[in-house]
Design an enzyme around this catalytic site. Structure first.
Site, PDB file in Angstrom:
ATOM      1  N   PRO A 223       0.802  -1.291   0.050  1.00 31.06           N
ATOM      2  CA  PRO A 223       0.064  -0.176  -0.069  1.00 31.06           C
ATOM      3  C   PRO A 223       0.922   1.220   0.083  1.00 31.06           C
ATOM      4  CG  PRO A 223      -0.779  -1.258   1.614  1.00 31.06           C
ATOM      5  CD  PRO A 223       0.481  -2.015   1.301  1.00 31.06           C
ATOM      6  N   PRO A 224       0.289   2.328  -0.209  1.00 29.79           N
ATOM      7  CA  PRO A 224       0.970   3.504  -0.431  1.00 29.79           C
ATOM      8  C   PRO A 224       1.405   4.009   1.172  1.00 29.79           C
ATOM      9  CG  PRO A 224      -1.194   3.789  -1.537  1.00 29.79           C
ATOM     10  CD  PRO A 224      -1.067   2.556  -0.814  1.00 29.79           C
ATOM     11  N   THR A 226       4.143   2.765   2.895  1.00 29.34           N
ATOM     12  CA  THR A 226       4.622   1.687   3.664  1.00 29.34           C
ATOM     13  C   THR A 226       6.050   1.680   3.550  1.00 29.34           C
ATOM     14  OG1 THR A 226       4.129   0.167   1.753  1.00 29.34           O
ATOM     15  CG2 THR A 226       2.571   0.366   3.654  1.00 29.34           C
ATOM     16  N   HIS A 445     -28.117   9.546  16.491  1.00 31.55           N
ATOM     17  CA  HIS A 445     -27.649   9.088  15.527  1.00 31.55           C
ATOM     18  C   HIS A 445     -26.257   8.636  16.004  1.00 31.55           C
ATOM     19  CE1 HIS A 445     -26.331   8.201  11.140  1.00 31.55           C
ATOM     20  NE2 HIS A 445     -25.238   8.148  11.684  1.00 31.55           N
ATOM     21  N   GLU A 446     -25.317   9.159  16.684  1.00 37.15           N
ATOM     22  CA  GLU A 446     -24.281   8.606  17.068  1.00 37.15           C
ATOM     23  C   GLU A 446     -24.617   7.816  18.528  1.00 37.15           C
ATOM     24  OE1 GLU A 446     -21.464   8.845  15.373  1.00 37.15           O
ATOM     25  OE2 GLU A 446     -22.183  10.666  13.894  1.00 37.15           O
ATOM     26  N   ASP A 520     -22.668   6.168   6.082  1.00 34.54           N
ATOM     27  CA  ASP A 520     -22.948   4.661   6.762  1.00 34.54           C
ATOM     28  C   ASP A 520     -23.737   3.640   5.669  1.00 34.54           C
ATOM     29  OD1 ASP A 520     -22.183   5.511   9.142  1.00 34.54           O
ATOM     30  OD2 ASP A 520     -24.166   6.323   9.690  1.00 34.54           O
TER      31      ASP A 520
END
Length: 673
Positions: A223-224, A226, A445-446, A520
């Site tokens: 991955p980028p 690393t 919501h949270e 979500d």
């Protein structure tokens, strides 16, 4: 013989122009266009004028000279030459004494009709000025041409003739980079594999005596961020051999055949410096898989460059002592011929660091940072699951900037936690105006996310919940995800249920739904489709994977009937988990409402606040328990004073109004390879 250079041609052109100008060019021009000149006395000048030989007189007052242009009928009498030999406008030059006396004489001669006219010239006859005026246009066009040629050649000294030359930057000794394996933290497996290349360059007899051959190439995949490029620099620094570095895009040019020419030139230079290392960063720019149907978007120039690279790496010729290192984060896009043994003999995976490796990386980046004694590197490593080496470097730098912003002498633990918050969630926006109804909706919501994750067995442990706007998110829930290599169906279902908790809470307790759950729903949809189409976790399409990474595939690997089944299965999974989320919320409605009210009052709550409302979480592993105890031990003792999002305790799964999935559990795609 010295090498040919285009500057020679430029110098020869300038010398030829100067020679023509100073030798015969000026006289030739005067003879054919202006005419020749002749020096005479003032008395002779008056005789010519009185005899009617003059057509015009030009007087220069600055140096007391004049030019008398001779009538064409009297050229033979004055110059004893024909008009063809003297030119169109021959003249005589005369030095005079008094300007006033000359003016009176010329006025009287003009009135008598012997002279047509005269004029005054108030500038000196400067030879240097005339030369400058004549040369400037030529010089301008010469330098313009040189500039255009250099631009076409990409800034190389040879202009357009060096377009095919390699742009690789060469370090005569790799140690000049100043980077060794000590500067590369973590990645123990990758370093072990790549150190053998260094050992071979230092002591080749150790391997050749047993019949071994030097590996021709190693491909760093990961991955980028690393540390693939850093590893290549460390190899050059340890080996102490010439190091050629360039990017895959450096082979690409507007001219046909330039890429292949640069490949050949690069390997020619490398053979002259062998043993040496060639490093090609982002090799997917030229190494992408060749199209089976060039008419459907294939790039002939890129494919010619790739063919030249394949030939140079393992063609008919030999490349003894030249090792090719390459880096990419898109190995699945590379051509199969490039990946075969004999070209890139080794593929070295450079993965995201685990807990112990993150600790080592923190130690490297904190060498030059003035750190307070309260900072625990183990704690920081646990707070950054899924972070790459570049992300950790950014955390350390951001923490130092935050500490400097508040005029601190050392970087404290809270600065690091705030830096993690800043990187994950974005900039905190305390000034964003929200109505009371919006704030209540976000809190519900949270709180819905927190409640569902608390009662789902396989959900990640909750760290804190915030409704302080940060970046594009109006609220966020922080989790401490477990670092696992595989994901079960139950874990994915619990994750989908937790993501749907916010939307379910809105519908149950406000009577309407909002756009706040868009992120979500996006993550839920991706997770459900990956379960059905890739992981084979549905009832009707079990043990089937339709994952296909073919670049030039223009049709789905399944029929329309199967597509309808996939859609139905996805809808069934999401609908089932949504009903499950609503059921859990209704069972714990009182606790959920208390959690939402606490969140509205304090804006930020922690896991121990949730524990006071719901009691101790039932499902918890020993490792998670250790992490939670450690996180609580490092949290502020009095949470009642916390009113903002600056005390972030952990990363990495921000559930939304914009939930960002943790990098260590990429169930959207990476678990399905």
């Amino acid at each position: 013989m010295p090498k040919f250079n285009m500057n020679w041609i430029y110098i020869l052109c300038i010398i030829a122009l100067a020679f023509l100008f100073f030798s015969g060019g000026n006289q030739l021009g005067n003879g054919n266009m202006s005419g020749i000149s002749k020096q005479e006395t003032y008395t002779k000048f008056k005789e010519y004028v009185d005899s009617g030989y003059a057509t015009n007189v030009v007087v220069n007052k600055d140096n007391n000279t004049l030019k008398m242009y001779v009538d064409a009928k009297y050229i033979q009498d004055v110059f004893q030459k024909t008009k063809k030999e003297t030119g169109e406008n021959p003249y005589i030059t005369v030095e005079f004494g008094s300007v006033d006396e000359l003016d009176k004489y010329l006025s009287s001669v003009q009135e008598s009709g012997k002279l047509k006219g005269y004029s005054y010239e108030n500038k000196q006859d400067s030879g240097f000025f005339d030369i400058l005026v004549n040369i400037l246009p030529f010089a301008f066009f010469i330098f313009l041409w040189i500039w255009i040629m250099r631009r076409m050649g990409g800034g190389s000294g040879g202009g357009v003739f060096s377009v095919g030359k390699s742009k690789a930057k060469m370090y005569e000794k790799g140690g000049d980079l100043g980077i060794t394996f000590k500067d590369v933290a973590g990645q123990a497996g990758a370093k072990q594999e790549i150190q053998e290349i260094v050992e071979f360059l230092k002591n080749p007899q150790k391997y050749t005596e047993l019949g071994g051959k030097i590996p021709k190439g190693a491909l760093l995949v990961g991955p980028p961020g690393t540390g693939k490029t850093l590893l290549a620099k460390a190899v050059a620094g340890e080996a102490g051999v010439p190091f050629f570095s360039m990017s895959g895009s450096d082979f690409v040019e507007m001219f046909v055949g330039v890429g292949a020419s640069r490949v050949r030139d690069l390997f020619q230079q490398a053979k002259a410096k062998s043993p040496c290392i060639i490093f090609i960063d982002e090799i997917d720019a030229v190494g992408r898989a060749r199209s089976k149907n060039p008419a459907m978007g294939g790039n002939d120039e890129r494919e010619n460059t790739l063919n030249a690279l394949l030939t140079e790496m393992d063609g008919f010729g030999t490349n003894s002592g030249v090792i090719i290192l390459a880096a990419t984060n898109r190995a699945d896009m590379l051509d199969k011929a490039l990946l075969r043994a004999g070209r890139f003999d080794r593929q070295i995976n450079v993965d995201l660091p685990d807990l112990s490796e993150r600790k080592e990386i923190f130690q490297v980046h904190l060498r030059n940072v003035k750190v307070d004694e309260s900072v625990d590197i183990d704690f920081l490593a646990r707070q950054t699951p899924g972070f790459s080496g570049a992300d950790i470097a950014n955390v350390c730098n951001e923490a130092a900037l935050i500490a400097a912003r508040y005029d601190k002498k050392k970087v404290e633990k809270q600065d690091f936690l705030s830096a993690v918050d800043r990187i994950i969630g974005g900039l905190e926006k305390k000034t964003k105006v929200m109505t009371d109804s919006e704030k209540r909706s976000i809190a519900l919501h949270e709180a819905g996310h927190a409640t569902i994750s608390w009662f789902c067995e396989h959900a990640d442990p909750l760290v804190k919940v915030s409704i302080v706007p940060r970046g594009n998110a109006l609220g966020a829930a922080w989790y401490l995800p477990e670092e696992r290599q595989i994901t079960t169906k139950e874990q994915m279902l619990d994750k989908i249920c937790g993501l749907l908790g916010g939307r379910a809470a809105e519908e149950l307790f406000t009577g309407h739904i909002s756009s706040g759950a868009m992120n979500d729903l996006e993550r839920v949809t991706k997770a459900a489709y990956s379960m059905v189409a890739f992981a084979g976790m549905s009832d009707k399409l079990s043990n089937i994977c339709y994952y296909n990474n073919q670049e030039y595939q223009f049709q789905k690997p399944y029929s329309e009937t199967t597509a309808k089944i996939i859609d139905d299965e996805v809808m069934e999974i999401i609908a089932g988990q949504y009903e499950r989320a609503k059921k859990i919320l209704l069972e714990h409605q009182e606790g959920h409402n208390a959690l939402a009210l606490l969140l509205m009052r304090r804006e930020v709550i922690f896991a121990d606040d949730v524990e006071k409302i719901f009691g101790k979480r039932q499902w918890i592993s020993r490792s998670q328990e250790i992490m939670e105890l450690e996180a609580k031990a490092n949290m502020p003792q009095d949470n009642s004073d916390i009113s903002d999002n600056s005390d972030i305790s952990d990363n990495s799964d921000i559930s939304d109004n914009s939930d960002i999935s943790d990098n260590s559990d990429n169930s959207d795609n990476s678990d399905n390879k």
